[in-house]
Structure formats: C-alpha cells, structure tokens
Design a protein around this motif. Sequence first.
Motif, PDB file in Angstrom:
ATOM      1  N   SER A 108       0.862  -1.193   0.000  1.00 46.70           N
ATOM      2  CA  SER A 108       0.000   0.000   0.000  1.00 46.70           C
ATOM      3  C   SER A 108       0.892   1.235   0.000  1.00 46.70           C
ATOM      4  N   LEU A 109       0.465   2.211  -0.749  1.00 47.05           N
ATOM      5  CA  LEU A 109       1.208   3.458  -0.872  1.00 47.05           C
ATOM      6  C   LEU A 109       0.226   4.625  -0.751  1.00 47.05           C
ATOM      7  N   ASN A 110       0.569   5.597   0.075  1.00 52.68           N
ATOM      8  CA  ASN A 110      -0.298   6.763   0.242  1.00 52.68           C
ATOM      9  C   ASN A 110       0.543   8.031   0.238  1.00 52.68           C
ATOM     10  N   PHE A 111       0.139   8.972  -0.618  1.00 57.20           N
ATOM     11  CA  PHE A 111       0.839  10.254  -0.702  1.00 57.20           C
ATOM     12  C   PHE A 111      -0.168  11.381  -0.491  1.00 57.20           C
ATOM     13  N   ASP A 112       0.144  12.299   0.440  1.00 48.69           N
ATOM     14  CA  ASP A 112      -0.706  13.446   0.747  1.00 48.69           C
ATOM     15  C   ASP A 112       0.111  14.723   0.641  1.00 48.69           C
ATOM     16  N   ALA A 113      -0.433  15.724  -0.040  1.00 49.60           N
ATOM     17  CA  ALA A 113       0.210  17.032  -0.125  1.00 49.60           C
ATOM     18  C   ALA A 113      -0.831  18.111   0.159  1.00 49.60           C
ATOM     19  N   ASP A 114      -0.456  19.069   0.984  1.00 44.75           N
ATOM     20  CA  ASP A 114      -1.369  20.144   1.365  1.00 44.75           C
ATOM     21  C   ASP A 114      -0.685  21.497   1.203  1.00 44.75           C
ATOM     22  N   TYR A 115      -1.488  22.469   0.802  1.00 46.77           N
ATOM     23  CA  TYR A 115      -1.018  23.857   0.745  1.00 46.77           C
ATOM     24  C   TYR A 115      -2.113  24.750   1.294  1.00 46.77           C
ATOM     25  N   GLY A 116      -1.742  25.610   2.217  1.00 51.66           N
ATOM     26  CA  GLY A 116      -2.708  26.537   2.792  1.00 51.66           C
ATOM     27  C   GLY A 116      -2.168  27.949   2.775  1.00 51.66           C
ATOM     28  N   THR A 117      -3.016  28.893   2.425  1.00 50.14           N
ATOM     29  CA  THR A 117      -2.637  30.300   2.433  1.00 50.14           C
ATOM     30  C   THR A 117      -3.646  31.082   3.264  1.00 50.14           C
ATOM     31  N   PHE A 118      -3.130  31.915   4.152  1.00 53.85           N
ATOM     32  CA  PHE A 118      -3.968  32.663   5.078  1.00 53.85           C
ATOM     33  C   PHE A 118      -3.536  34.130   5.023  1.00 53.85           C
ATOM     34  N   ASN A 119      -4.415  34.972   4.537  1.00 53.91           N
ATOM     35  CA  ASN A 119      -4.127  36.396   4.421  1.00 53.91           C
ATOM     36  C   ASN A 119      -5.109  37.176   5.291  1.00 53.91           C
ATOM     37  N   ASN A 120      -4.571  37.829   6.300  1.00 56.51           N
ATOM     38  CA  ASN A 120      -5.392  38.603   7.222  1.00 56.51           C
ATOM     39  C   ASN A 120      -4.929  40.054   7.217  1.00 56.51           C
TER      40      ASN A 120
END
Length: 199
Positions: A108-120
Amino acid sequence: RESFNEVIYQSQLNGLVKNSKERTIRDRTGYNGKFGVDYYLNENSTIGVIYSGSVSKQNNTSNNRVDISDIDFQNVIDSSLLSENQIEKDFDENTFNFNYTFNNKDISLNFDADYGTFNNKGATFQPNVYYNALGDTTSSNFTEYESPAEIDIYTAKLDYEMDLFGGRIGAGTKFSKVLTKNTFLFYDLHSAEKPFVDF
C-alpha cells in the motif's frame, strides 16, 4: 451579522476613580465553501483533490467613555476621556489537498500534499479626546494601527507498507514548511481628519 456588547466597570489607582463604559458593535459578513473529487485510475489506484476556502470581513465600532474623579469626591467628575475606535478586519483563507493512494494485496502506498494560504488584514483607528468638567477639550491624540499578516503552509507525507516474511513492514517520510510575513505599522496622527484605511 451584527452583534454588540456593553461593559461597565470601575477602577481605582493613585487616588483616582475611573468609571468606564464601553459599547462595541460588530458587523461581520463571510462566506465559506468546500469542494472535493476522487478519481479511480484503476482498481488499485485513486487520486483525490479537495479545496476549501473562506472570506470574511468584520467592522467594529467601539464607543468608550471614562469619567475620572478624586477618590474622596467620587460624585464630582474632574475630567473625561472619550474615544470612538474603528476596527476593520479582512480574512482570506484557502487550503488545497492532493492525495494519491495505491493498494493491492501485498503493498500500500499513500501520498498526501497540502497547501494553505492565510491572508489577514487589520486596521484600527483610535481617537482619544480629554475634556474637563466644563466640557472643554484639554488634550487629544489620534493613532492608527495596521497589522497585515500572510502565512503560507506546505506539507507533504508519503507512507509505504508491504508484506515481508509473513509480517508487514512500513516506512514513511514527512515534509513541512511555513512562510510568514507580518507587519505592524503605527501612525501618530495630528487630527481625526485622516481617512480610515479601506482594504
């Protein structure tokens, strides 16, 4: 959506009594959403994408009055401080996720990639005006603050498992990175004539 609160309190310091009344009105609007999709490449492999985001804007007005008296003559107001603060805030948040999964009876192989941008973004205009007991202005000062902030977050994770010698072994790795840009600007104004910052 609008809301308000009112606070009344008294404090004593160095022979003086301060009776304070603060009323704050908040007006906030915002939207948020989430979207995702999975695609089956074959019976063993799947890719998925998820997006979520939100935007909101908040305007606050705070009216403050502080009556100052001698502690021995609390019913006689010596001076008063009045201020009408204006606070403006903008929030813009977006997150993206990509996932790839492979599974069969052996590995089993699992790849996760996340990108978050927060502008306040935030700005506060604070006028302070002092009056004597007759209602005449004795002094005043006007200040403004701006505090924009930008945050970018990157993460990735890879996990791998396989059968080996009648058992199962696994390995994985992670990556993360955070970038920030924060600013605090302070303005000492000479009057209340300066237009309030509008994003």
